[in-house]
Every structure is written in structure tokens, then in C-alpha cells.
Write an enzyme that holds these catalytic residues in place. Structure first.
Site, PDB file in Angstrom:
ATOM      1  CG  ASP A   1     105.775 -41.860  53.391  1.00 25.11           C
ATOM      2  OD1 ASP A   1     106.314 -42.708  54.101  1.00 25.11           O
ATOM      3  OD2 ASP A   1     106.431 -41.002  52.754  1.00 25.11           O
TER       4      ASP A   1
ATOM      5  CG  PHE B   1     110.424 -45.070  47.340  1.00 26.96           C
ATOM      6  CD1 PHE B   1     109.806 -43.982  47.935  1.00 26.96           C
ATOM      7  CD2 PHE B   1     110.218 -45.277  45.980  1.00 26.96           C
ATOM      8  CE1 PHE B   1     109.013 -43.106  47.201  1.00 26.96           C
ATOM      9  CE2 PHE B   1     109.428 -44.403  45.235  1.00 26.96           C
ATOM     10  CZ  PHE B   1     108.827 -43.324  45.853  1.00 26.96           C
TER      11      PHE B   1
ATOM     12  NE  ARG C   1     101.807 -42.504  38.352  1.00 31.59           N
ATOM     13  CZ  ARG C   1     101.759 -41.925  39.536  1.00 31.59           C
ATOM     14  NH1 ARG C   1     101.321 -42.568  40.582  1.00 31.59           N
ATOM     15  NH2 ARG C   1     102.141 -40.668  39.692  1.00 31.59           N
TER      16      ARG C   1
HETATM   17  P1  IMP Z   1     102.207 -38.754  52.567  1.00 34.42           P
HETATM   18  O1  IMP Z   1     101.522 -37.445  52.329  1.00 34.42           O
HETATM   19  O2  IMP Z   1     103.645 -38.555  52.998  1.00 34.42           O
HETATM   20  O3  IMP Z   1     101.470 -39.698  53.473  1.00 34.42           O
HETATM   21  O4  IMP Z   1     102.401 -39.457  51.194  1.00 34.42           O
HETATM   22  C1  IMP Z   1     101.406 -39.889  50.429  1.00 34.42           C
HETATM   23  C2  IMP Z   1     101.865 -40.004  48.990  1.00 34.42           C
HETATM   24  O5  IMP Z   1     103.294 -40.121  48.850  1.00 34.42           O
HETATM   25  C3  IMP Z   1     101.303 -41.245  48.422  1.00 34.42           C
HETATM   26  O6  IMP Z   1      99.995 -41.063  47.936  1.00 34.42           O
HETATM   27  C4  IMP Z   1     102.308 -41.582  47.341  1.00 34.42           C
HETATM   28  O7  IMP Z   1     101.983 -40.918  46.156  1.00 34.42           O
HETATM   29  C5  IMP Z   1     103.632 -41.066  47.856  1.00 34.42           C
HETATM   30  N1  IMP Z   1     104.463 -42.141  48.463  1.00 34.42           N
HETATM   31  C6  IMP Z   1     104.759 -42.343  49.757  1.00 34.42           C
HETATM   32  N2  IMP Z   1     105.544 -43.427  49.919  1.00 34.42           N
HETATM   33  C7  IMP Z   1     105.731 -43.933  48.684  1.00 34.42           C
HETATM   34  C8  IMP Z   1     106.460 -45.083  48.188  1.00 34.42           C
HETATM   35  O8  IMP Z   1     107.074 -45.885  48.911  1.00 34.42           O
HETATM   36  N3  IMP Z   1     106.413 -45.257  46.845  1.00 34.42           N
HETATM   37  C9  IMP Z   1     105.748 -44.421  45.986  1.00 34.42           C
HETATM   38  N4  IMP Z   1     105.070 -43.356  46.414  1.00 34.42           N
HETATM   39  C10 IMP Z   1     105.051 -43.116  47.761  1.00 34.42           C
END
Ligand code: IMP
Length: 182
Positions: free
Chosen positions: A106, A155, A168
């Protein structure tokens, strides 16, 4: 307990589609790491479903390890930006080729933190394989070697992905109906 019928606005990927894509990615990984002992790291908890799909098609010389990464606090849908990493069991990093398996990239903070961690601990190489990629939300530039599917800024839940630690166990990836976001 069953989840409500209107929990998801849209189904993005079925289990069949995900398994088929995991098979394709596994083929590429097998080829790229031919004759190289590999450490494949599953990021808990979200990547666990995708990880097992992938591993069934990788027959290289490899060991599997688990790390927990968390950046969301409570019932939010945005990253806190502060990533906490925990090695579930101690494993060798020095001189190893590491492949991190993620559920979704993300902002990129989690991947960046994990890459830094493995590099600081002397790995030979580190790459990322993710089921989903949300490039429009990126805050830091991370190189992702293997991507299952790119998605827009929505999301998503299911197939390991949660909202506030639930959903999950849904066997597909779908977009959560905003009415279930508190
Ligand atoms: P980042 O550090 O922002 O890249 O986020 C990584 C983590 O955020 C992922 O491993 C997920 O656990 C959570 N995440 C990001 N987007 C989503 C989503 O759309 N649904 C559920 N979890 C998400």
C-alpha cells in the site's frame, strides 16, 4: 457465524484466479532462483493464504520463515506509517537470498522496513513478492519483483486480508462495503 451478504461491494479475485496467478509467479521465482538456496519469508498474518498457494508450486531448495509486520492501529484503514517487525523464530539472514511474501503493498512502508532490516543484517539479496499492489497509495518507492494483481485505491478484505482483525478467512478478495467500516 456467517458474514453479512452485503459485506462486500465487489469481488475482485476468486480463489481460482489467485491460485492460477500464484502458479505463474511461482514459475518465475523457480527460474530466477534456480540453483540458489532461498529463504522465503511469509509476512504475518495477511500473506499466509497466498504464501501457501505459492509454496505448493515452488520446488527449489528453500527454507520458509515467518515475520510479523504491523502498521495499522485498531480499526483504521490507513497505515500508521510506523512499522513494527517481529521475527517469529530466529533464522539465518547473513549471505542468504531472501524473498519476502506480502499480502498487499500500500504505502510501501512495511516493505521498505523489511528490506532495510534484511539488508542491515547482511543478506545477499532481498526481493518482494506480493499478492496485491496499490500503486496509487505509495508513499515510498519500493521495487516489487513479483506482483499478483494491481488494484485501485479501495480497501479490500479476504484471503488473509483483514479489517480490524476479521474477515481474513473469506476465500476470495473483495472490496469492503463502507457501511462496515467504523
Ligand atoms: P503498507 O505498509 O502501507 O504498504 O501496508 C502494508 C500492510 O497494510 C499490508 O500488509 C496490510 O496488512 C495492510 N493493508 C494495506 N491495504 C490494505 C487493504 O486494502 N486491506 C487490508 N489490509 C491492507
Amino acid at each position: 457465524m456467517k458474514y453479512p451478504k452485503d459485506l462486500m461491494n465487489e469481488v475482485l479475485f476468486t480463489r481460482k484466479q489467485i491460485v492460477a496467478r500464484a502458479k505463474e509467479l511461482a514459475k518465475a521465482i523457480k527460474k530466477d532462483y534456480e540453483n540458489k538456496p532461498l529463504t522465503i519469508v511469509c509476512t504475518l498474518k495477511g500473506a499466509v493464504f497466498f504464501f501457501t498457494d505459492l509454496m505448493r508450486y515452488i520446488d527449489n531448495d528453500c527454507n520458509i520463515e515467518f515475520m510479523k509486520a504491523s502498521s495499522y492501529i485498531g480499526n483504521t484503514t490507513t497505515s500508521s506509517g510506523q512499522v513494527k517487525l517481529t521475527k517469529i523464530m530466529d533464522f539465518e539472514i547473513k549471505n542468504r537470498d531472501i524473498l519476502i511474501v506480502e499480502d498487499i503493498v500500500d504505502t510501501g512502508y512495511t516493505c521498505q522496513e523489511m528490506i532495510n532490516f534484511f539488508q542491515e543484517n547482511g543478506c545477499n539479496s532481498v526481493k518482494i513478492c506480493t499478492l496485491l499492489n496499490k500503486p496509487s497509495r505509495r508513499k515510498v518507492d519500493v521495487d516489487i519483483a513479483y506482483v499478483g494483481f494491481e488494484i485501485s485505491d479501495k480497501f479490500v478484505i479476504g484471503y488473509g486480508l483483514d479489517y480490524n482483525e476479521i474477515y481474513r478467512n473469506i476465500p476470495l478478495v473483495g472490496v469492503i462495503n463502507p457501511k462496515y467500516i467504523k
